[in-house]
Write an enzyme that holds these catalytic residues in place. Structure first.
Site, mmCIF file in Angstrom:
data_model
loop_
_atom_site.group_PDB
_atom_site.id
_atom_site.type_symbol
_atom_site.label_atom_id
_atom_site.label_comp_id
_atom_site.label_asym_id
_atom_site.label_seq_id
_atom_site.Cartn_x
_atom_site.Cartn_y
_atom_site.Cartn_z
ATOM 1 N N ASP A 1 4.636 -11.077 7.199
ATOM 2 C CA ASP A 1 3.554 -10.941 6.226
ATOM 3 C C ASP A 1 2.275 -11.483 6.864
ATOM 4 O OD1 ASP A 1 3.025 -10.189 3.255
ATOM 5 O OD2 ASP A 1 1.876 -12.012 3.610
ATOM 6 N N ARG B 1 4.766 -0.992 4.805
ATOM 7 C CA ARG B 1 5.772 -1.523 3.859
ATOM 8 C C ARG B 1 7.014 -0.630 3.761
ATOM 9 N NH1 ARG B 1 3.740 -5.696 0.235
ATOM 10 N NH2 ARG B 1 1.806 -6.361 1.189
ATOM 11 N N ARG C 1 10.871 -3.770 -0.776
ATOM 12 C CA ARG C 1 11.451 -3.609 -2.109
ATOM 13 C C ARG C 1 11.849 -2.199 -2.503
ATOM 14 N NH1 ARG C 1 6.514 -6.807 -4.470
ATOM 15 N NH2 ARG C 1 5.723 -5.725 -2.612
ATOM 16 N N ARG D 1 17.903 -9.914 0.327
ATOM 17 C CA ARG D 1 16.924 -10.942 0.004
ATOM 18 C C ARG D 1 17.352 -11.891 -1.115
ATOM 19 N NH1 ARG D 1 11.678 -10.866 -0.190
ATOM 20 N NH2 ARG D 1 12.135 -12.835 -1.214
ATOM 21 N N TYR E 1 -7.852 -14.668 0.939
ATOM 22 C CA TYR E 1 -6.748 -15.378 0.273
ATOM 23 C C TYR E 1 -6.979 -16.887 0.284
ATOM 24 C CZ TYR E 1 -4.045 -11.097 -0.171
ATOM 25 O OH TYR E 1 -3.625 -9.842 -0.538
HETATM 26 O O1 LIG Z 1 -2.183 -8.084 -4.115
HETATM 27 C C1 LIG Z 1 -2.285 -9.015 -3.304
HETATM 28 O O2 LIG Z 1 -3.351 -9.451 -2.871
HETATM 29 C C2 LIG Z 1 -1.017 -9.684 -2.799
HETATM 30 C C3 LIG Z 1 -0.258 -8.804 -1.929
HETATM 31 C C4 LIG Z 1 0.868 -9.403 -1.097
HETATM 32 C C5 LIG Z 1 0.816 -9.778 0.278
HETATM 33 N N1 LIG Z 1 2.057 -10.169 0.663
HETATM 34 C C6 LIG Z 1 2.918 -10.038 -0.374
HETATM 35 C C7 LIG Z 1 2.202 -9.608 -1.506
HETATM 36 C C8 LIG Z 1 2.782 -9.436 -2.891
HETATM 37 C C9 LIG Z 1 3.359 -8.080 -3.141
HETATM 38 O O3 LIG Z 1 3.298 -7.182 -2.291
HETATM 39 O O4 LIG Z 1 3.893 -7.908 -4.253
HETATM 40 C C10 LIG Z 1 4.378 -10.312 -0.307
HETATM 41 C C11 LIG Z 1 5.173 -9.350 0.513
HETATM 42 N N2 LIG Z 1 4.938 -9.042 1.839
HETATM 43 C C12 LIG Z 1 5.889 -8.144 2.275
HETATM 44 C C13 LIG Z 1 6.794 -7.921 1.185
HETATM 45 C C14 LIG Z 1 7.981 -7.000 1.235
HETATM 46 C C15 LIG Z 1 7.783 -5.855 0.306
HETATM 47 O O5 LIG Z 1 6.659 -5.318 0.193
HETATM 48 O O6 LIG Z 1 8.756 -5.498 -0.386
HETATM 49 C C16 LIG Z 1 6.338 -8.670 0.079
HETATM 50 C C17 LIG Z 1 6.981 -8.818 -1.267
HETATM 51 C C18 LIG Z 1 7.998 -9.903 -1.179
HETATM 52 C C19 LIG Z 1 8.673 -10.266 -2.454
HETATM 53 O O7 LIG Z 1 8.024 -10.381 -3.508
HETATM 54 O O8 LIG Z 1 9.886 -10.474 -2.370
HETATM 55 C C20 LIG Z 1 6.035 -7.640 3.663
HETATM 56 C C21 LIG Z 1 4.834 -7.158 4.366
HETATM 57 N N3 LIG Z 1 3.533 -7.472 4.114
HETATM 58 C C22 LIG Z 1 2.716 -6.769 4.959
HETATM 59 C C23 LIG Z 1 3.515 -6.010 5.821
HETATM 60 C C24 LIG Z 1 3.003 -5.051 6.859
HETATM 61 C C25 LIG Z 1 2.914 -3.653 6.283
HETATM 62 O O9 LIG Z 1 2.226 -3.462 5.267
HETATM 63 O O10 LIG Z 1 3.550 -2.715 6.812
HETATM 64 C C26 LIG Z 1 4.851 -6.279 5.496
HETATM 65 C C27 LIG Z 1 6.106 -5.954 6.267
HETATM 66 C C28 LIG Z 1 6.422 -4.638 6.663
HETATM 67 C C29 LIG Z 1 7.362 -3.921 5.777
HETATM 68 O O11 LIG Z 1 7.665 -4.411 4.677
HETATM 69 O O12 LIG Z 1 7.784 -2.869 6.214
HETATM 70 C C30 LIG Z 1 1.256 -6.840 5.047
HETATM 71 C C31 LIG Z 1 0.479 -7.431 3.948
HETATM 72 N N4 LIG Z 1 0.772 -8.511 3.115
HETATM 73 C C32 LIG Z 1 -0.264 -8.729 2.238
HETATM 74 C C33 LIG Z 1 -1.290 -7.817 2.559
HETATM 75 C C34 LIG Z 1 -2.642 -7.765 1.861
HETATM 76 C C35 LIG Z 1 -2.858 -6.580 1.053
HETATM 77 C C36 LIG Z 1 -1.713 -5.911 0.307
HETATM 78 O O13 LIG Z 1 -0.746 -6.490 -0.098
HETATM 79 O O14 LIG Z 1 -1.728 -4.745 0.083
HETATM 80 C C37 LIG Z 1 -0.838 -7.033 3.615
HETATM 81 C C38 LIG Z 1 -1.553 -5.926 4.338
HETATM 82 C C39 LIG Z 1 -1.489 -4.616 3.606
HETATM 83 O O15 LIG Z 1 -0.398 -4.173 3.185
HETATM 84 O O16 LIG Z 1 -2.575 -4.025 3.444
HETATM 85 C C40 LIG Z 1 -0.350 -9.787 1.194
#
Ligand SMILES: O=C(O)CCc1c2[nH]c(c1CC(=O)O)Cc1[nH]c(c(CC(=O)O)c1CCC(=O)O)Cc1[nH]c(c(CC(=O)O)c1CCC(=O)O)Cc1[nH]c(c(CCC(=O)O)c1CC(=O)O)C2
Length: 357
Positions: A92, A43, A47, A56, A167
């Site tokens: 994502d 990530r 954000r 965004r 999910y």
């Molecule tokens: O808690 C939950 O189960 C929902 C999590 C959630 C996901 N996408 C989400 C959210 C909402 C949020 O982050 O607020 C929604 C999500 N995905 C992402 C973002 C951007 C950000 O965090 O600001 C966001 C937030 C977007 C927004 O609200 O505007 C982008 C994303 N997801 C992901 C990646 C790959 C990485 O982590 O590097 C990346 C891209 C790489 C990067 O941002 O540099 C992967 C992802 N998405 C997701 C998961 C599942 C577990 C987790 O989040 O920790 C995972 C894997 C992980 O991080 O362990 C699902």
């Protein structure tokens, strides 16, 4: 013609930093001697960066992930700002599900929300597959990035079958994954069919990124740490193995990561990973011992500690780099994603410190 005007890669940047001069990331993943560990952050785009928040405004998360101009710019932002040793593709884990035709949205402040959760044999039967033709934008974004990154490796990624299933079954984020575990144990046939469908979708998403020039991949099984090792091996591992088997022809680092997986590290290696990601709960030297000293490790600074004073962060980074030296290879990272309110200056300082050690 510049790469941005042409969606097919130019010869100068198509096989990229994926050889002939392997990057620091690739060399560390192979266990070669490197001056200091490569560093990137899960990530790292997103954000925590004001330039991301500005870009965004007015565009939904999944729409952003499917728009090559935005994906390219957002992926590059942390590389420019922090000088990290790898880019992670901005996407994502639920992007391939939506691309396949599943009604799923990312709701700000909540996360992925599924319109019709998948809970029965009929639901699984009705699930769509993903074909490469449905995601030409992913190919275009990766190709453009590989050109623009100019040798900095691009890490592609996908969600692993278990985490995606959680999910789909729960309908959104869940703390206990109760419905997921209930289905796993009460209807194993439906469970295995669902995970096998998801393994196919994950593999297609990874293959698309690799074919377009990604230099490494990470398979996120974020929530696998909630399972016992016995359940993981019986209900999850065969499907994660199928994902890694599908990409075995690509000689690139294959990272496998989950949260709270201290008891599963060796099993996750058995999925076919060449690098095992470790969260902050297990010291990297102990993780390497549990894994059996055969593959590299990635991690593992607690993302919450980036809110502490710098002297705390500095002490922890030094400890982690020193513990990582006792593993067959180490890629520095956090133990999970950058928290949204993190001060980006802290991340830049961590990169500088790791590079100086
Ligand atoms: O808690 C939950 O189960 C929902 C999590 C959630 C996901 N996408 C989400 C959210 C909402 C949020 O982050 O607020 C929604 C999500 N995905 C992402 C973002 C951007 C950000 O965090 O600001 C966001 C937030 C977007 C927004 O609200 O505007 C982008 C994303 N997801 C992901 C990646 C790959 C990485 O982590 O590097 C990346 C891209 C790489 C990067 O941002 O540099 C992967 C992802 N998405 C997701 C998961 C599942 C577990 C987790 O989040 O920790 C995972 C894997 C992980 O991080 O362990 C699902």
């Amino acid at each position: 013609m510049s790469a941005t005007e042409n969606s097919s890669p130019t010869p100068a940047c198509s096989p990229d930093g994926r050889d002939p001069a392997p990057s620091l990331l690739v060399r560390a993943a192979r266990g070669e001697q490197v001056a200091h560990p490569p560093v990137w952050f899960m990530r790292q785009a997103g954000r925590s960066l004001p330039e991301y928040r500005a870009l965004r405004v007015g565009t939904g998360m999944l729409e952003s992930c499917r728009t090559p101009d935005l994906v390219t710019e957002i992926t590059l932002q942390p590389v420019r700002r922090h000088g990290v040793d790898a880019a992670i593709f901005f996407s994502d884990i639920v992007v391939p599900l939506q691309a396949a035709g599943i009604d799923i949205e990312i709701v700000a402040g909540v996360g992925p929300v599924v319109a019709s959760p998948v809970r029965s044999a009929a639901d699984v039967e009705a699930m769509p597959r993903l074909s490469a033709e449905q995601i030409p934008d992913i190919t275009e974004s990766v190709q453009r990035l590989v050109c623009e990154l100019d040798g900095v490796p691009l890490i592609g990624f996908a969600g692993a079958p278990y985490t995606l299933a959680s999910y789909l079954i729960e309908g959104g984020p869940s703390k206990d994954h109760a419905r997921t575990k209930a289905l796993m144990h009460s209807d194993p046939a439906t469970w295995h069919r669902l995970l096998s469908t998801l393994a196919d979708i994950s593999a297609t998403f990874l293959l698309t990124q690799l074919a377009a020039g990604a230099s490494a991949v990470q398979l996120f099984d974020s929530w696998a740490g909630g399972l016992s090792e016995a359940d993981y091996r019986a209900f999850v591992l065969p499907h994660s193995q199928d994902v890694f088997a599908a990409i075995a022809d690509y000689d690139v680092p294959k990272i496998h990561f989950g949260v709270g997986t201290g008891e599963l590290l060796a099993a996750m290696r058995d999925a076919g990973a060449s690098v095992v990601g470790v969260d902050w709960r297990t010291p990297l030297d102990e993780a390497a011992r549990r894994i059996g000293g055969t593959v590299a490790v990635q991690g593992n600074l607690d993302p919450a500690l980036l809110f502490a004073d710098w002297h705390v962060v500095e002490r922890e980074v030094r400890r982690i780099v020193s513990e990582g030296r006792r593993a067959p290879g180490h890629i520095f990272n956090l133990g999970h994603g950058v928290l949204p309110d993190t001060d980006p200056e802290m991340l830049t300082r961590v990169v500088e410190l790791v590079h100086s050690l």
